[in-house]
Enzyme design. Structure first.
Site, short mmCIF file in Angstrom:
data_model
loop_
_atom_site.label_atom_id
_atom_site.label_comp_id
_atom_site.label_asym_id
_atom_site.label_seq_id
_atom_site.Cartn_x
_atom_site.Cartn_y
_atom_site.Cartn_z
N ASP A 389 0.83 -1.21 0.00
CA ASP A 389 0.00 0.00 0.00
C ASP A 389 0.86 1.27 0.00
OD1 ASP A 389 0.84 -0.83 2.61
OD2 ASP A 389 -0.42 0.74 3.47
N GLU A 390 0.33 2.30 -0.57
CA GLU A 390 0.82 3.68 -0.41
C GLU A 390 2.31 3.86 -0.69
OE1 GLU A 390 -2.34 5.27 2.91
OE2 GLU A 390 -0.65 4.13 3.64
N ALA A 391 2.81 3.19 -1.72
CA ALA A 391 4.22 3.42 -2.11
C ALA A 391 4.22 4.57 -3.12
CB ALA A 391 4.80 2.14 -2.70
#
Ligand code: TNX
Length: 599
Positions: A389-391
Site C-alpha cells: 500500500d501507499e508506495a
C-alpha cells in the site's frame, strides 16, 4: 472422587456470590429471590461428613438453584454471529449440574479443556474432562468429532436440511438432560463450544464463583460459516503491543468465530519481528514508535507463542511485512536498502507514503527473500502478507515489477501471497489474495485482478476500519473514511460490495485496527468492541439472517458479558445496553488518555 475447586472452603450457607475484581462496578449482582421462593435457611446445612469438595459444590449449587430466580433468559437466537439455523425447544432447557463432566474423544480434547477453563471460574464446578471411549459415568456435556451426523431429524424441520458441517461447522443439541456438540473437525467443535458459552448466563464471564442457575436454552443449532476467511488486523508497528495484549485480542476474535489474526509487523515507525539474518531490523528499527515511545519487537519465541496460542483457538496468524513503502524503520537499520544509500532519521509521526526500499538494487531482493524465508519458517499458516500500500514515491512500472518479484519470493517459500489491493496491476501468482480497503466499490483494477484469478478479503475503509471514530467526539481514531458507528460496521454485504466481483471470489472479511492513536489494551478493546462482532456476523452468518434491529438487540446482551469479564468497550448509543451496563466515563473525565482505561 475429589476435585480441587476454588470455593471448597466456602461456608455452604454463603455460596460465593462474587463480583469480578477487574470490573467491580459492573460485576454480576445477586438476583432478588422470587416472592414465592423459600427463605434461605439461616446457618449452614452441612451434609454428612466427610464431605468431598465435589459434594460441597453440589450442595452449594443445589441451594443456589433453589434460592435464585432463573437468570435473565438467554435465547437460542441470541448468539453472535447469528447461527445458520436455530430451532428452540422450550421443553429442553438444561441446567448445568455441579458434578457435570465433559466427555470428548482424543482429537477434541483441547476444545473440551478450553470449555472447562471458560466455565470453571464462575461456576466453581470441577468439570473434569473424560475420555469418550473410556468407561465412566454418563456426562451431561458431550463433544463428538464425527462426520455425517449433522442431520437434525427426520421430520423435515429447518435444522435438518444440510448434513454437511464442513471444516468449521457444528451442531449443538440442548435437551433437559444433556448438551451435545458434534462437528467434523476440532475447529467446528471449538465454534460450538463458543456458542454454548454464549448461551449460558452472562455471569459465566465472572473470574470468581457466582451463585447462579447455569441454564442453557433448549433446542438445536446447526451452524457453519458463510466465508472461510474471517479476521482482524492489529497494527503493532505504529504502537507496539506485547504478547499478552495480542493473546487477549486472539481471545476476542475466537469468541466471535473469527479465524485469522493479521499482524501488521512493520511500518515507518517500527520493525517488530526479529530476523536472524538482518538483526538490525529489530534491534535498531524496533526501538521507535509513534509519539516517541520505546517501541519493542517480538523474538522468534514470542512470535511462536502467539502463533501457538492462536492455533489452539483455531485462529491462523497472517504476518505482514509492508513493502516497498512504509519502510522507514528498515532504512534506518540498513541504509543500503534506501534509494540514496543514507539512513533517514527515525520516524515517529503519522504521515504515510514517503519511504520505500530501493527497487533498483539486488540487495533489496536478498533482503525480501531472507525476511520472508525466516517468517515462513516461523509461520505454520498458509499466508504471507507483503503489504504493497501507499508506495507513492515509486513509479507505477517500477512498483509493478517490484511486486511481481516480491510475489515470486513469497511463493518460493511455499506460502500464498496476500497484499493490499494496490498490488492489483501486478501479474497473477497462484492463489494470490488482495485485501481491498477502498471506500468506493467501483474499482476496475481490482475487478480485473479478480478476473485474472485473485480472490478478495474485504476491508472497506468506511465499514470495516476499526481505527475510524464511532462519532465526531470519539477521543481516538481517524475519520478519513468517515465515521463508522456500529450500524455502518454492520450494514454492508461482502458478497456484493465490489462491482464486478462475484461472491465466490470473496474469501472473506477483515477488520483492520491501525494504531497511530491507539496506545494501550483498553483502547484496543474500545475500538474493537462492539464493532468486531458486527464484522464477524457478516463473515459467518447467512445473508438471510441479516437484520439490524435483531442484531442490535442480540449485541446488547454482550455488553454485560464484556463488563463482567473486565473487557473495555464503547457504549455505542445505538445499542440498547441493559441497565446493568455502567455508563462510560466521558473522555473529559480522563485527564491522561495513556493511562486511564476507556471502558
Ligand atoms: C491507510 S489502509 C493505511 C495505513 C494507515 C491507515 C489509517 C492501508 C493499507 N494503509 O498505513 O495506518 O490508512 O487509517
Amino acid at each position: 472422587m475429589t476435585f480441587a475447586i476454588s470455593h471448597a472452603n466456602t461456608p455452604l450457607g454463603a455460596v460465593a456470590v462474587s463480583t469480578n475484581p477487574t470490573a467491580p462496578e459492573t460485576g454480576p449482582q445477586p438476583r432478588p429471590r422470587p416472592a414465592d421462593a423459600p427463605a434461605p435457611a439461616p446457618g449452614v446445612d452441612l451434609p454428612a461428613a466427610p464431605a468431598t469438595a465435589a459434594e460441597l459444590a453440589r450442595v452449594a449449587a443445589d441451594r443456589a438453584a433453589g434460592q435464585l430466580a432463573p437468570p435473565a433468559p438467554v435465547r437460542l437466537h441470541d448468539v453472535v454471529p447469528a447461527p445458520a439455523q436455530a430451532r428452540p425447544d422450550p421443553a429442553g432447557d438444561f441446567t448445568l449440574p455441579p458434578d457435570a463432566a465433559i466427555r470428548v474423544s482424543a482429537a477434541g480434547r483441547h476444545v473440551a479443556e478450553q470449555l472447562a477453563d471458560w466455565l470453571r471460574p464462575a461456576t466453581g464446578f470441577p468439570l473434569p474432562v473424560t475420555d469418550h471411549a473410556g468407561p465412566g459415568p454418563d456426562a451431561p456435556l458431550t463433544l463428538t468429532l464425527s462426520p455425517a451426523t449433522a442431520t437434525a431429524g427426520t421430520d423435515g424441520d429447518d435444522t435438518g436440511s444440510d448434513p454437511a458441517l464442513g471444516d468449521e461447522g457444528y451442531r449443538l443439541d440442548v435437551t433437559a438432560t444433556d448438551v451435545r456438540i458434534t462437528a467434523d473437525t476440532p475447529a467446528g467443535l471449538f465454534h460450538g463450544a463458543q456458542t454454548l458459552r454464549q448461551l449460558l448466563p452472562p455471569a459465566i464471564e465472572s473470574a470468581t464463583p457466582v451463585a447462579e442457575r447455569w441454564a442453557v436454552p433448549g433446542g438445536t443449532i446447526v451452524d457453519r460459516p458463510r466465508f472461510p476467511y474471517r479476521g482482524a488486523m492489529l497494527d503493532v508497528a505504529r504502537h507496539f503491543f506485547g504478547v499478552d495484549d495480542v493473546l487477549r485480542v486472539v481471545d476476542h476474535l475466537a469468541r466471535y468465530k473469527l479465524n485469522h489474526l493479521h499482524l501488521h509487523l512493520t511500518d515507518d515507525q517500527g520493525w517488530r519481528i526479529a530476523v536472524d539474518s538482518w538483526p538490525r531490523l529489530a534491534e535498531v528499527g524496533g526501538v521507535t514508535g509513534v509519539g516517541g515511545g520505546p517501541g519493542g519487537w517480538y523474538t522468534p519465541d514470542d512470535y511462536r507463542r502467539i502463533v501457538a496460542y492462536a492455533a489452539r483457538r483455531h485462529v491462523t496468524v497472517v504476518p505482514e511485512i509492508d513493502l516497498p513503502g512504509h519502510t522507514n524503520a528498515a532504512l534506518v537499520a540498513y541504509p543500503e536498502l534506501a534509494p540514496g544509500k543514507t539512513a533517514p532519521p527515525p520516524y515517529t509521526g503519522t504521515d504515510v507514503g514517503f519511504s520505500y526500499v530501493d527497487p533498483a538494487d539486488e540487495r533489496t531482493y536478498a533482503f525480501v527473500a531472507d525476511v520472508f524465508g525466516e517468517l515462513a519458517a516461523l509461520t505454520p499458516g498458509p499466508w504471507l502478507h507483503l503489504g504493497g500500500d501507499e508506495a507513492f514515491k515509486v513509479p507505477a512500472e517500477r512498483y509493478r515489477a517490484f511486486v511481481e518479484r516480491a510475489q515470486a519470493l513469497v511463493a518460493a517459500t511455499g506460502k500464498t501471497v496476500v497484499g493490499w489491493h494496490q498490488i492489483a496491476p501486478a501479474g497473477h501468482v497462484d492463489g494470490r489474495v488482495l485485501q481491498w480497503w477502498g471506500t468506493n466499490g467501483d474499482d476496475p483494477a481490482t475487478a480485473d485482478a479478480v478476473r485474472r484469478g485473485a480472490r478478495l478479503i474485504l476491508s472497506p475503509g468506511n465499514h470495516a476500519y476499526l481505527d475510524m471514530k464511532y462519532a465526531a467526539d470519539t477521543p481516538i481514531g481517524h475519520d478519513w473514511a468517515g465515521l463508522v458507528d456500529v450500524r455502518r460496521a454492520y450494514d454492508w454485504d461482502p458478497g456484493t460490495h465490489v462491482h464486478g466481483v462475484p461472491a465466490d471470489a470473496v474469501l472473506g472479511v477483515e477488520a483492520p485496527l491501525w494504531t497511530e492513536s491507539v496506545t494501550n489494551r483498553a483502547e484496543i478493546e474500545f475500538m474493537l468492541l462492539p464493532r468486531l462482532p458486527a464484522l464477524a456476523e457478516l463473515g459467518w452468518s447467512p445473508r438471510a439472517t441479516h437484520d439490524w434491529p435483531a442484531f442490535r438487540d442480540r449485541l446488547a446482551g454482550h455488553g454485560v458479558r464484556w463488563a463482567t469479564a473486565g473487557i473495555a468497550f464503547h457504549r455505542a448509543p445505538e445499542i440498547p445496553w441493559p441497565a446493568t451496563v455502567a455508563p462510560q466515563r466521558r473522555p473529559a473525565d480522563r485527564p491522561d488518555r495513556d493511562r486511564a482505561p476507556l471502558g
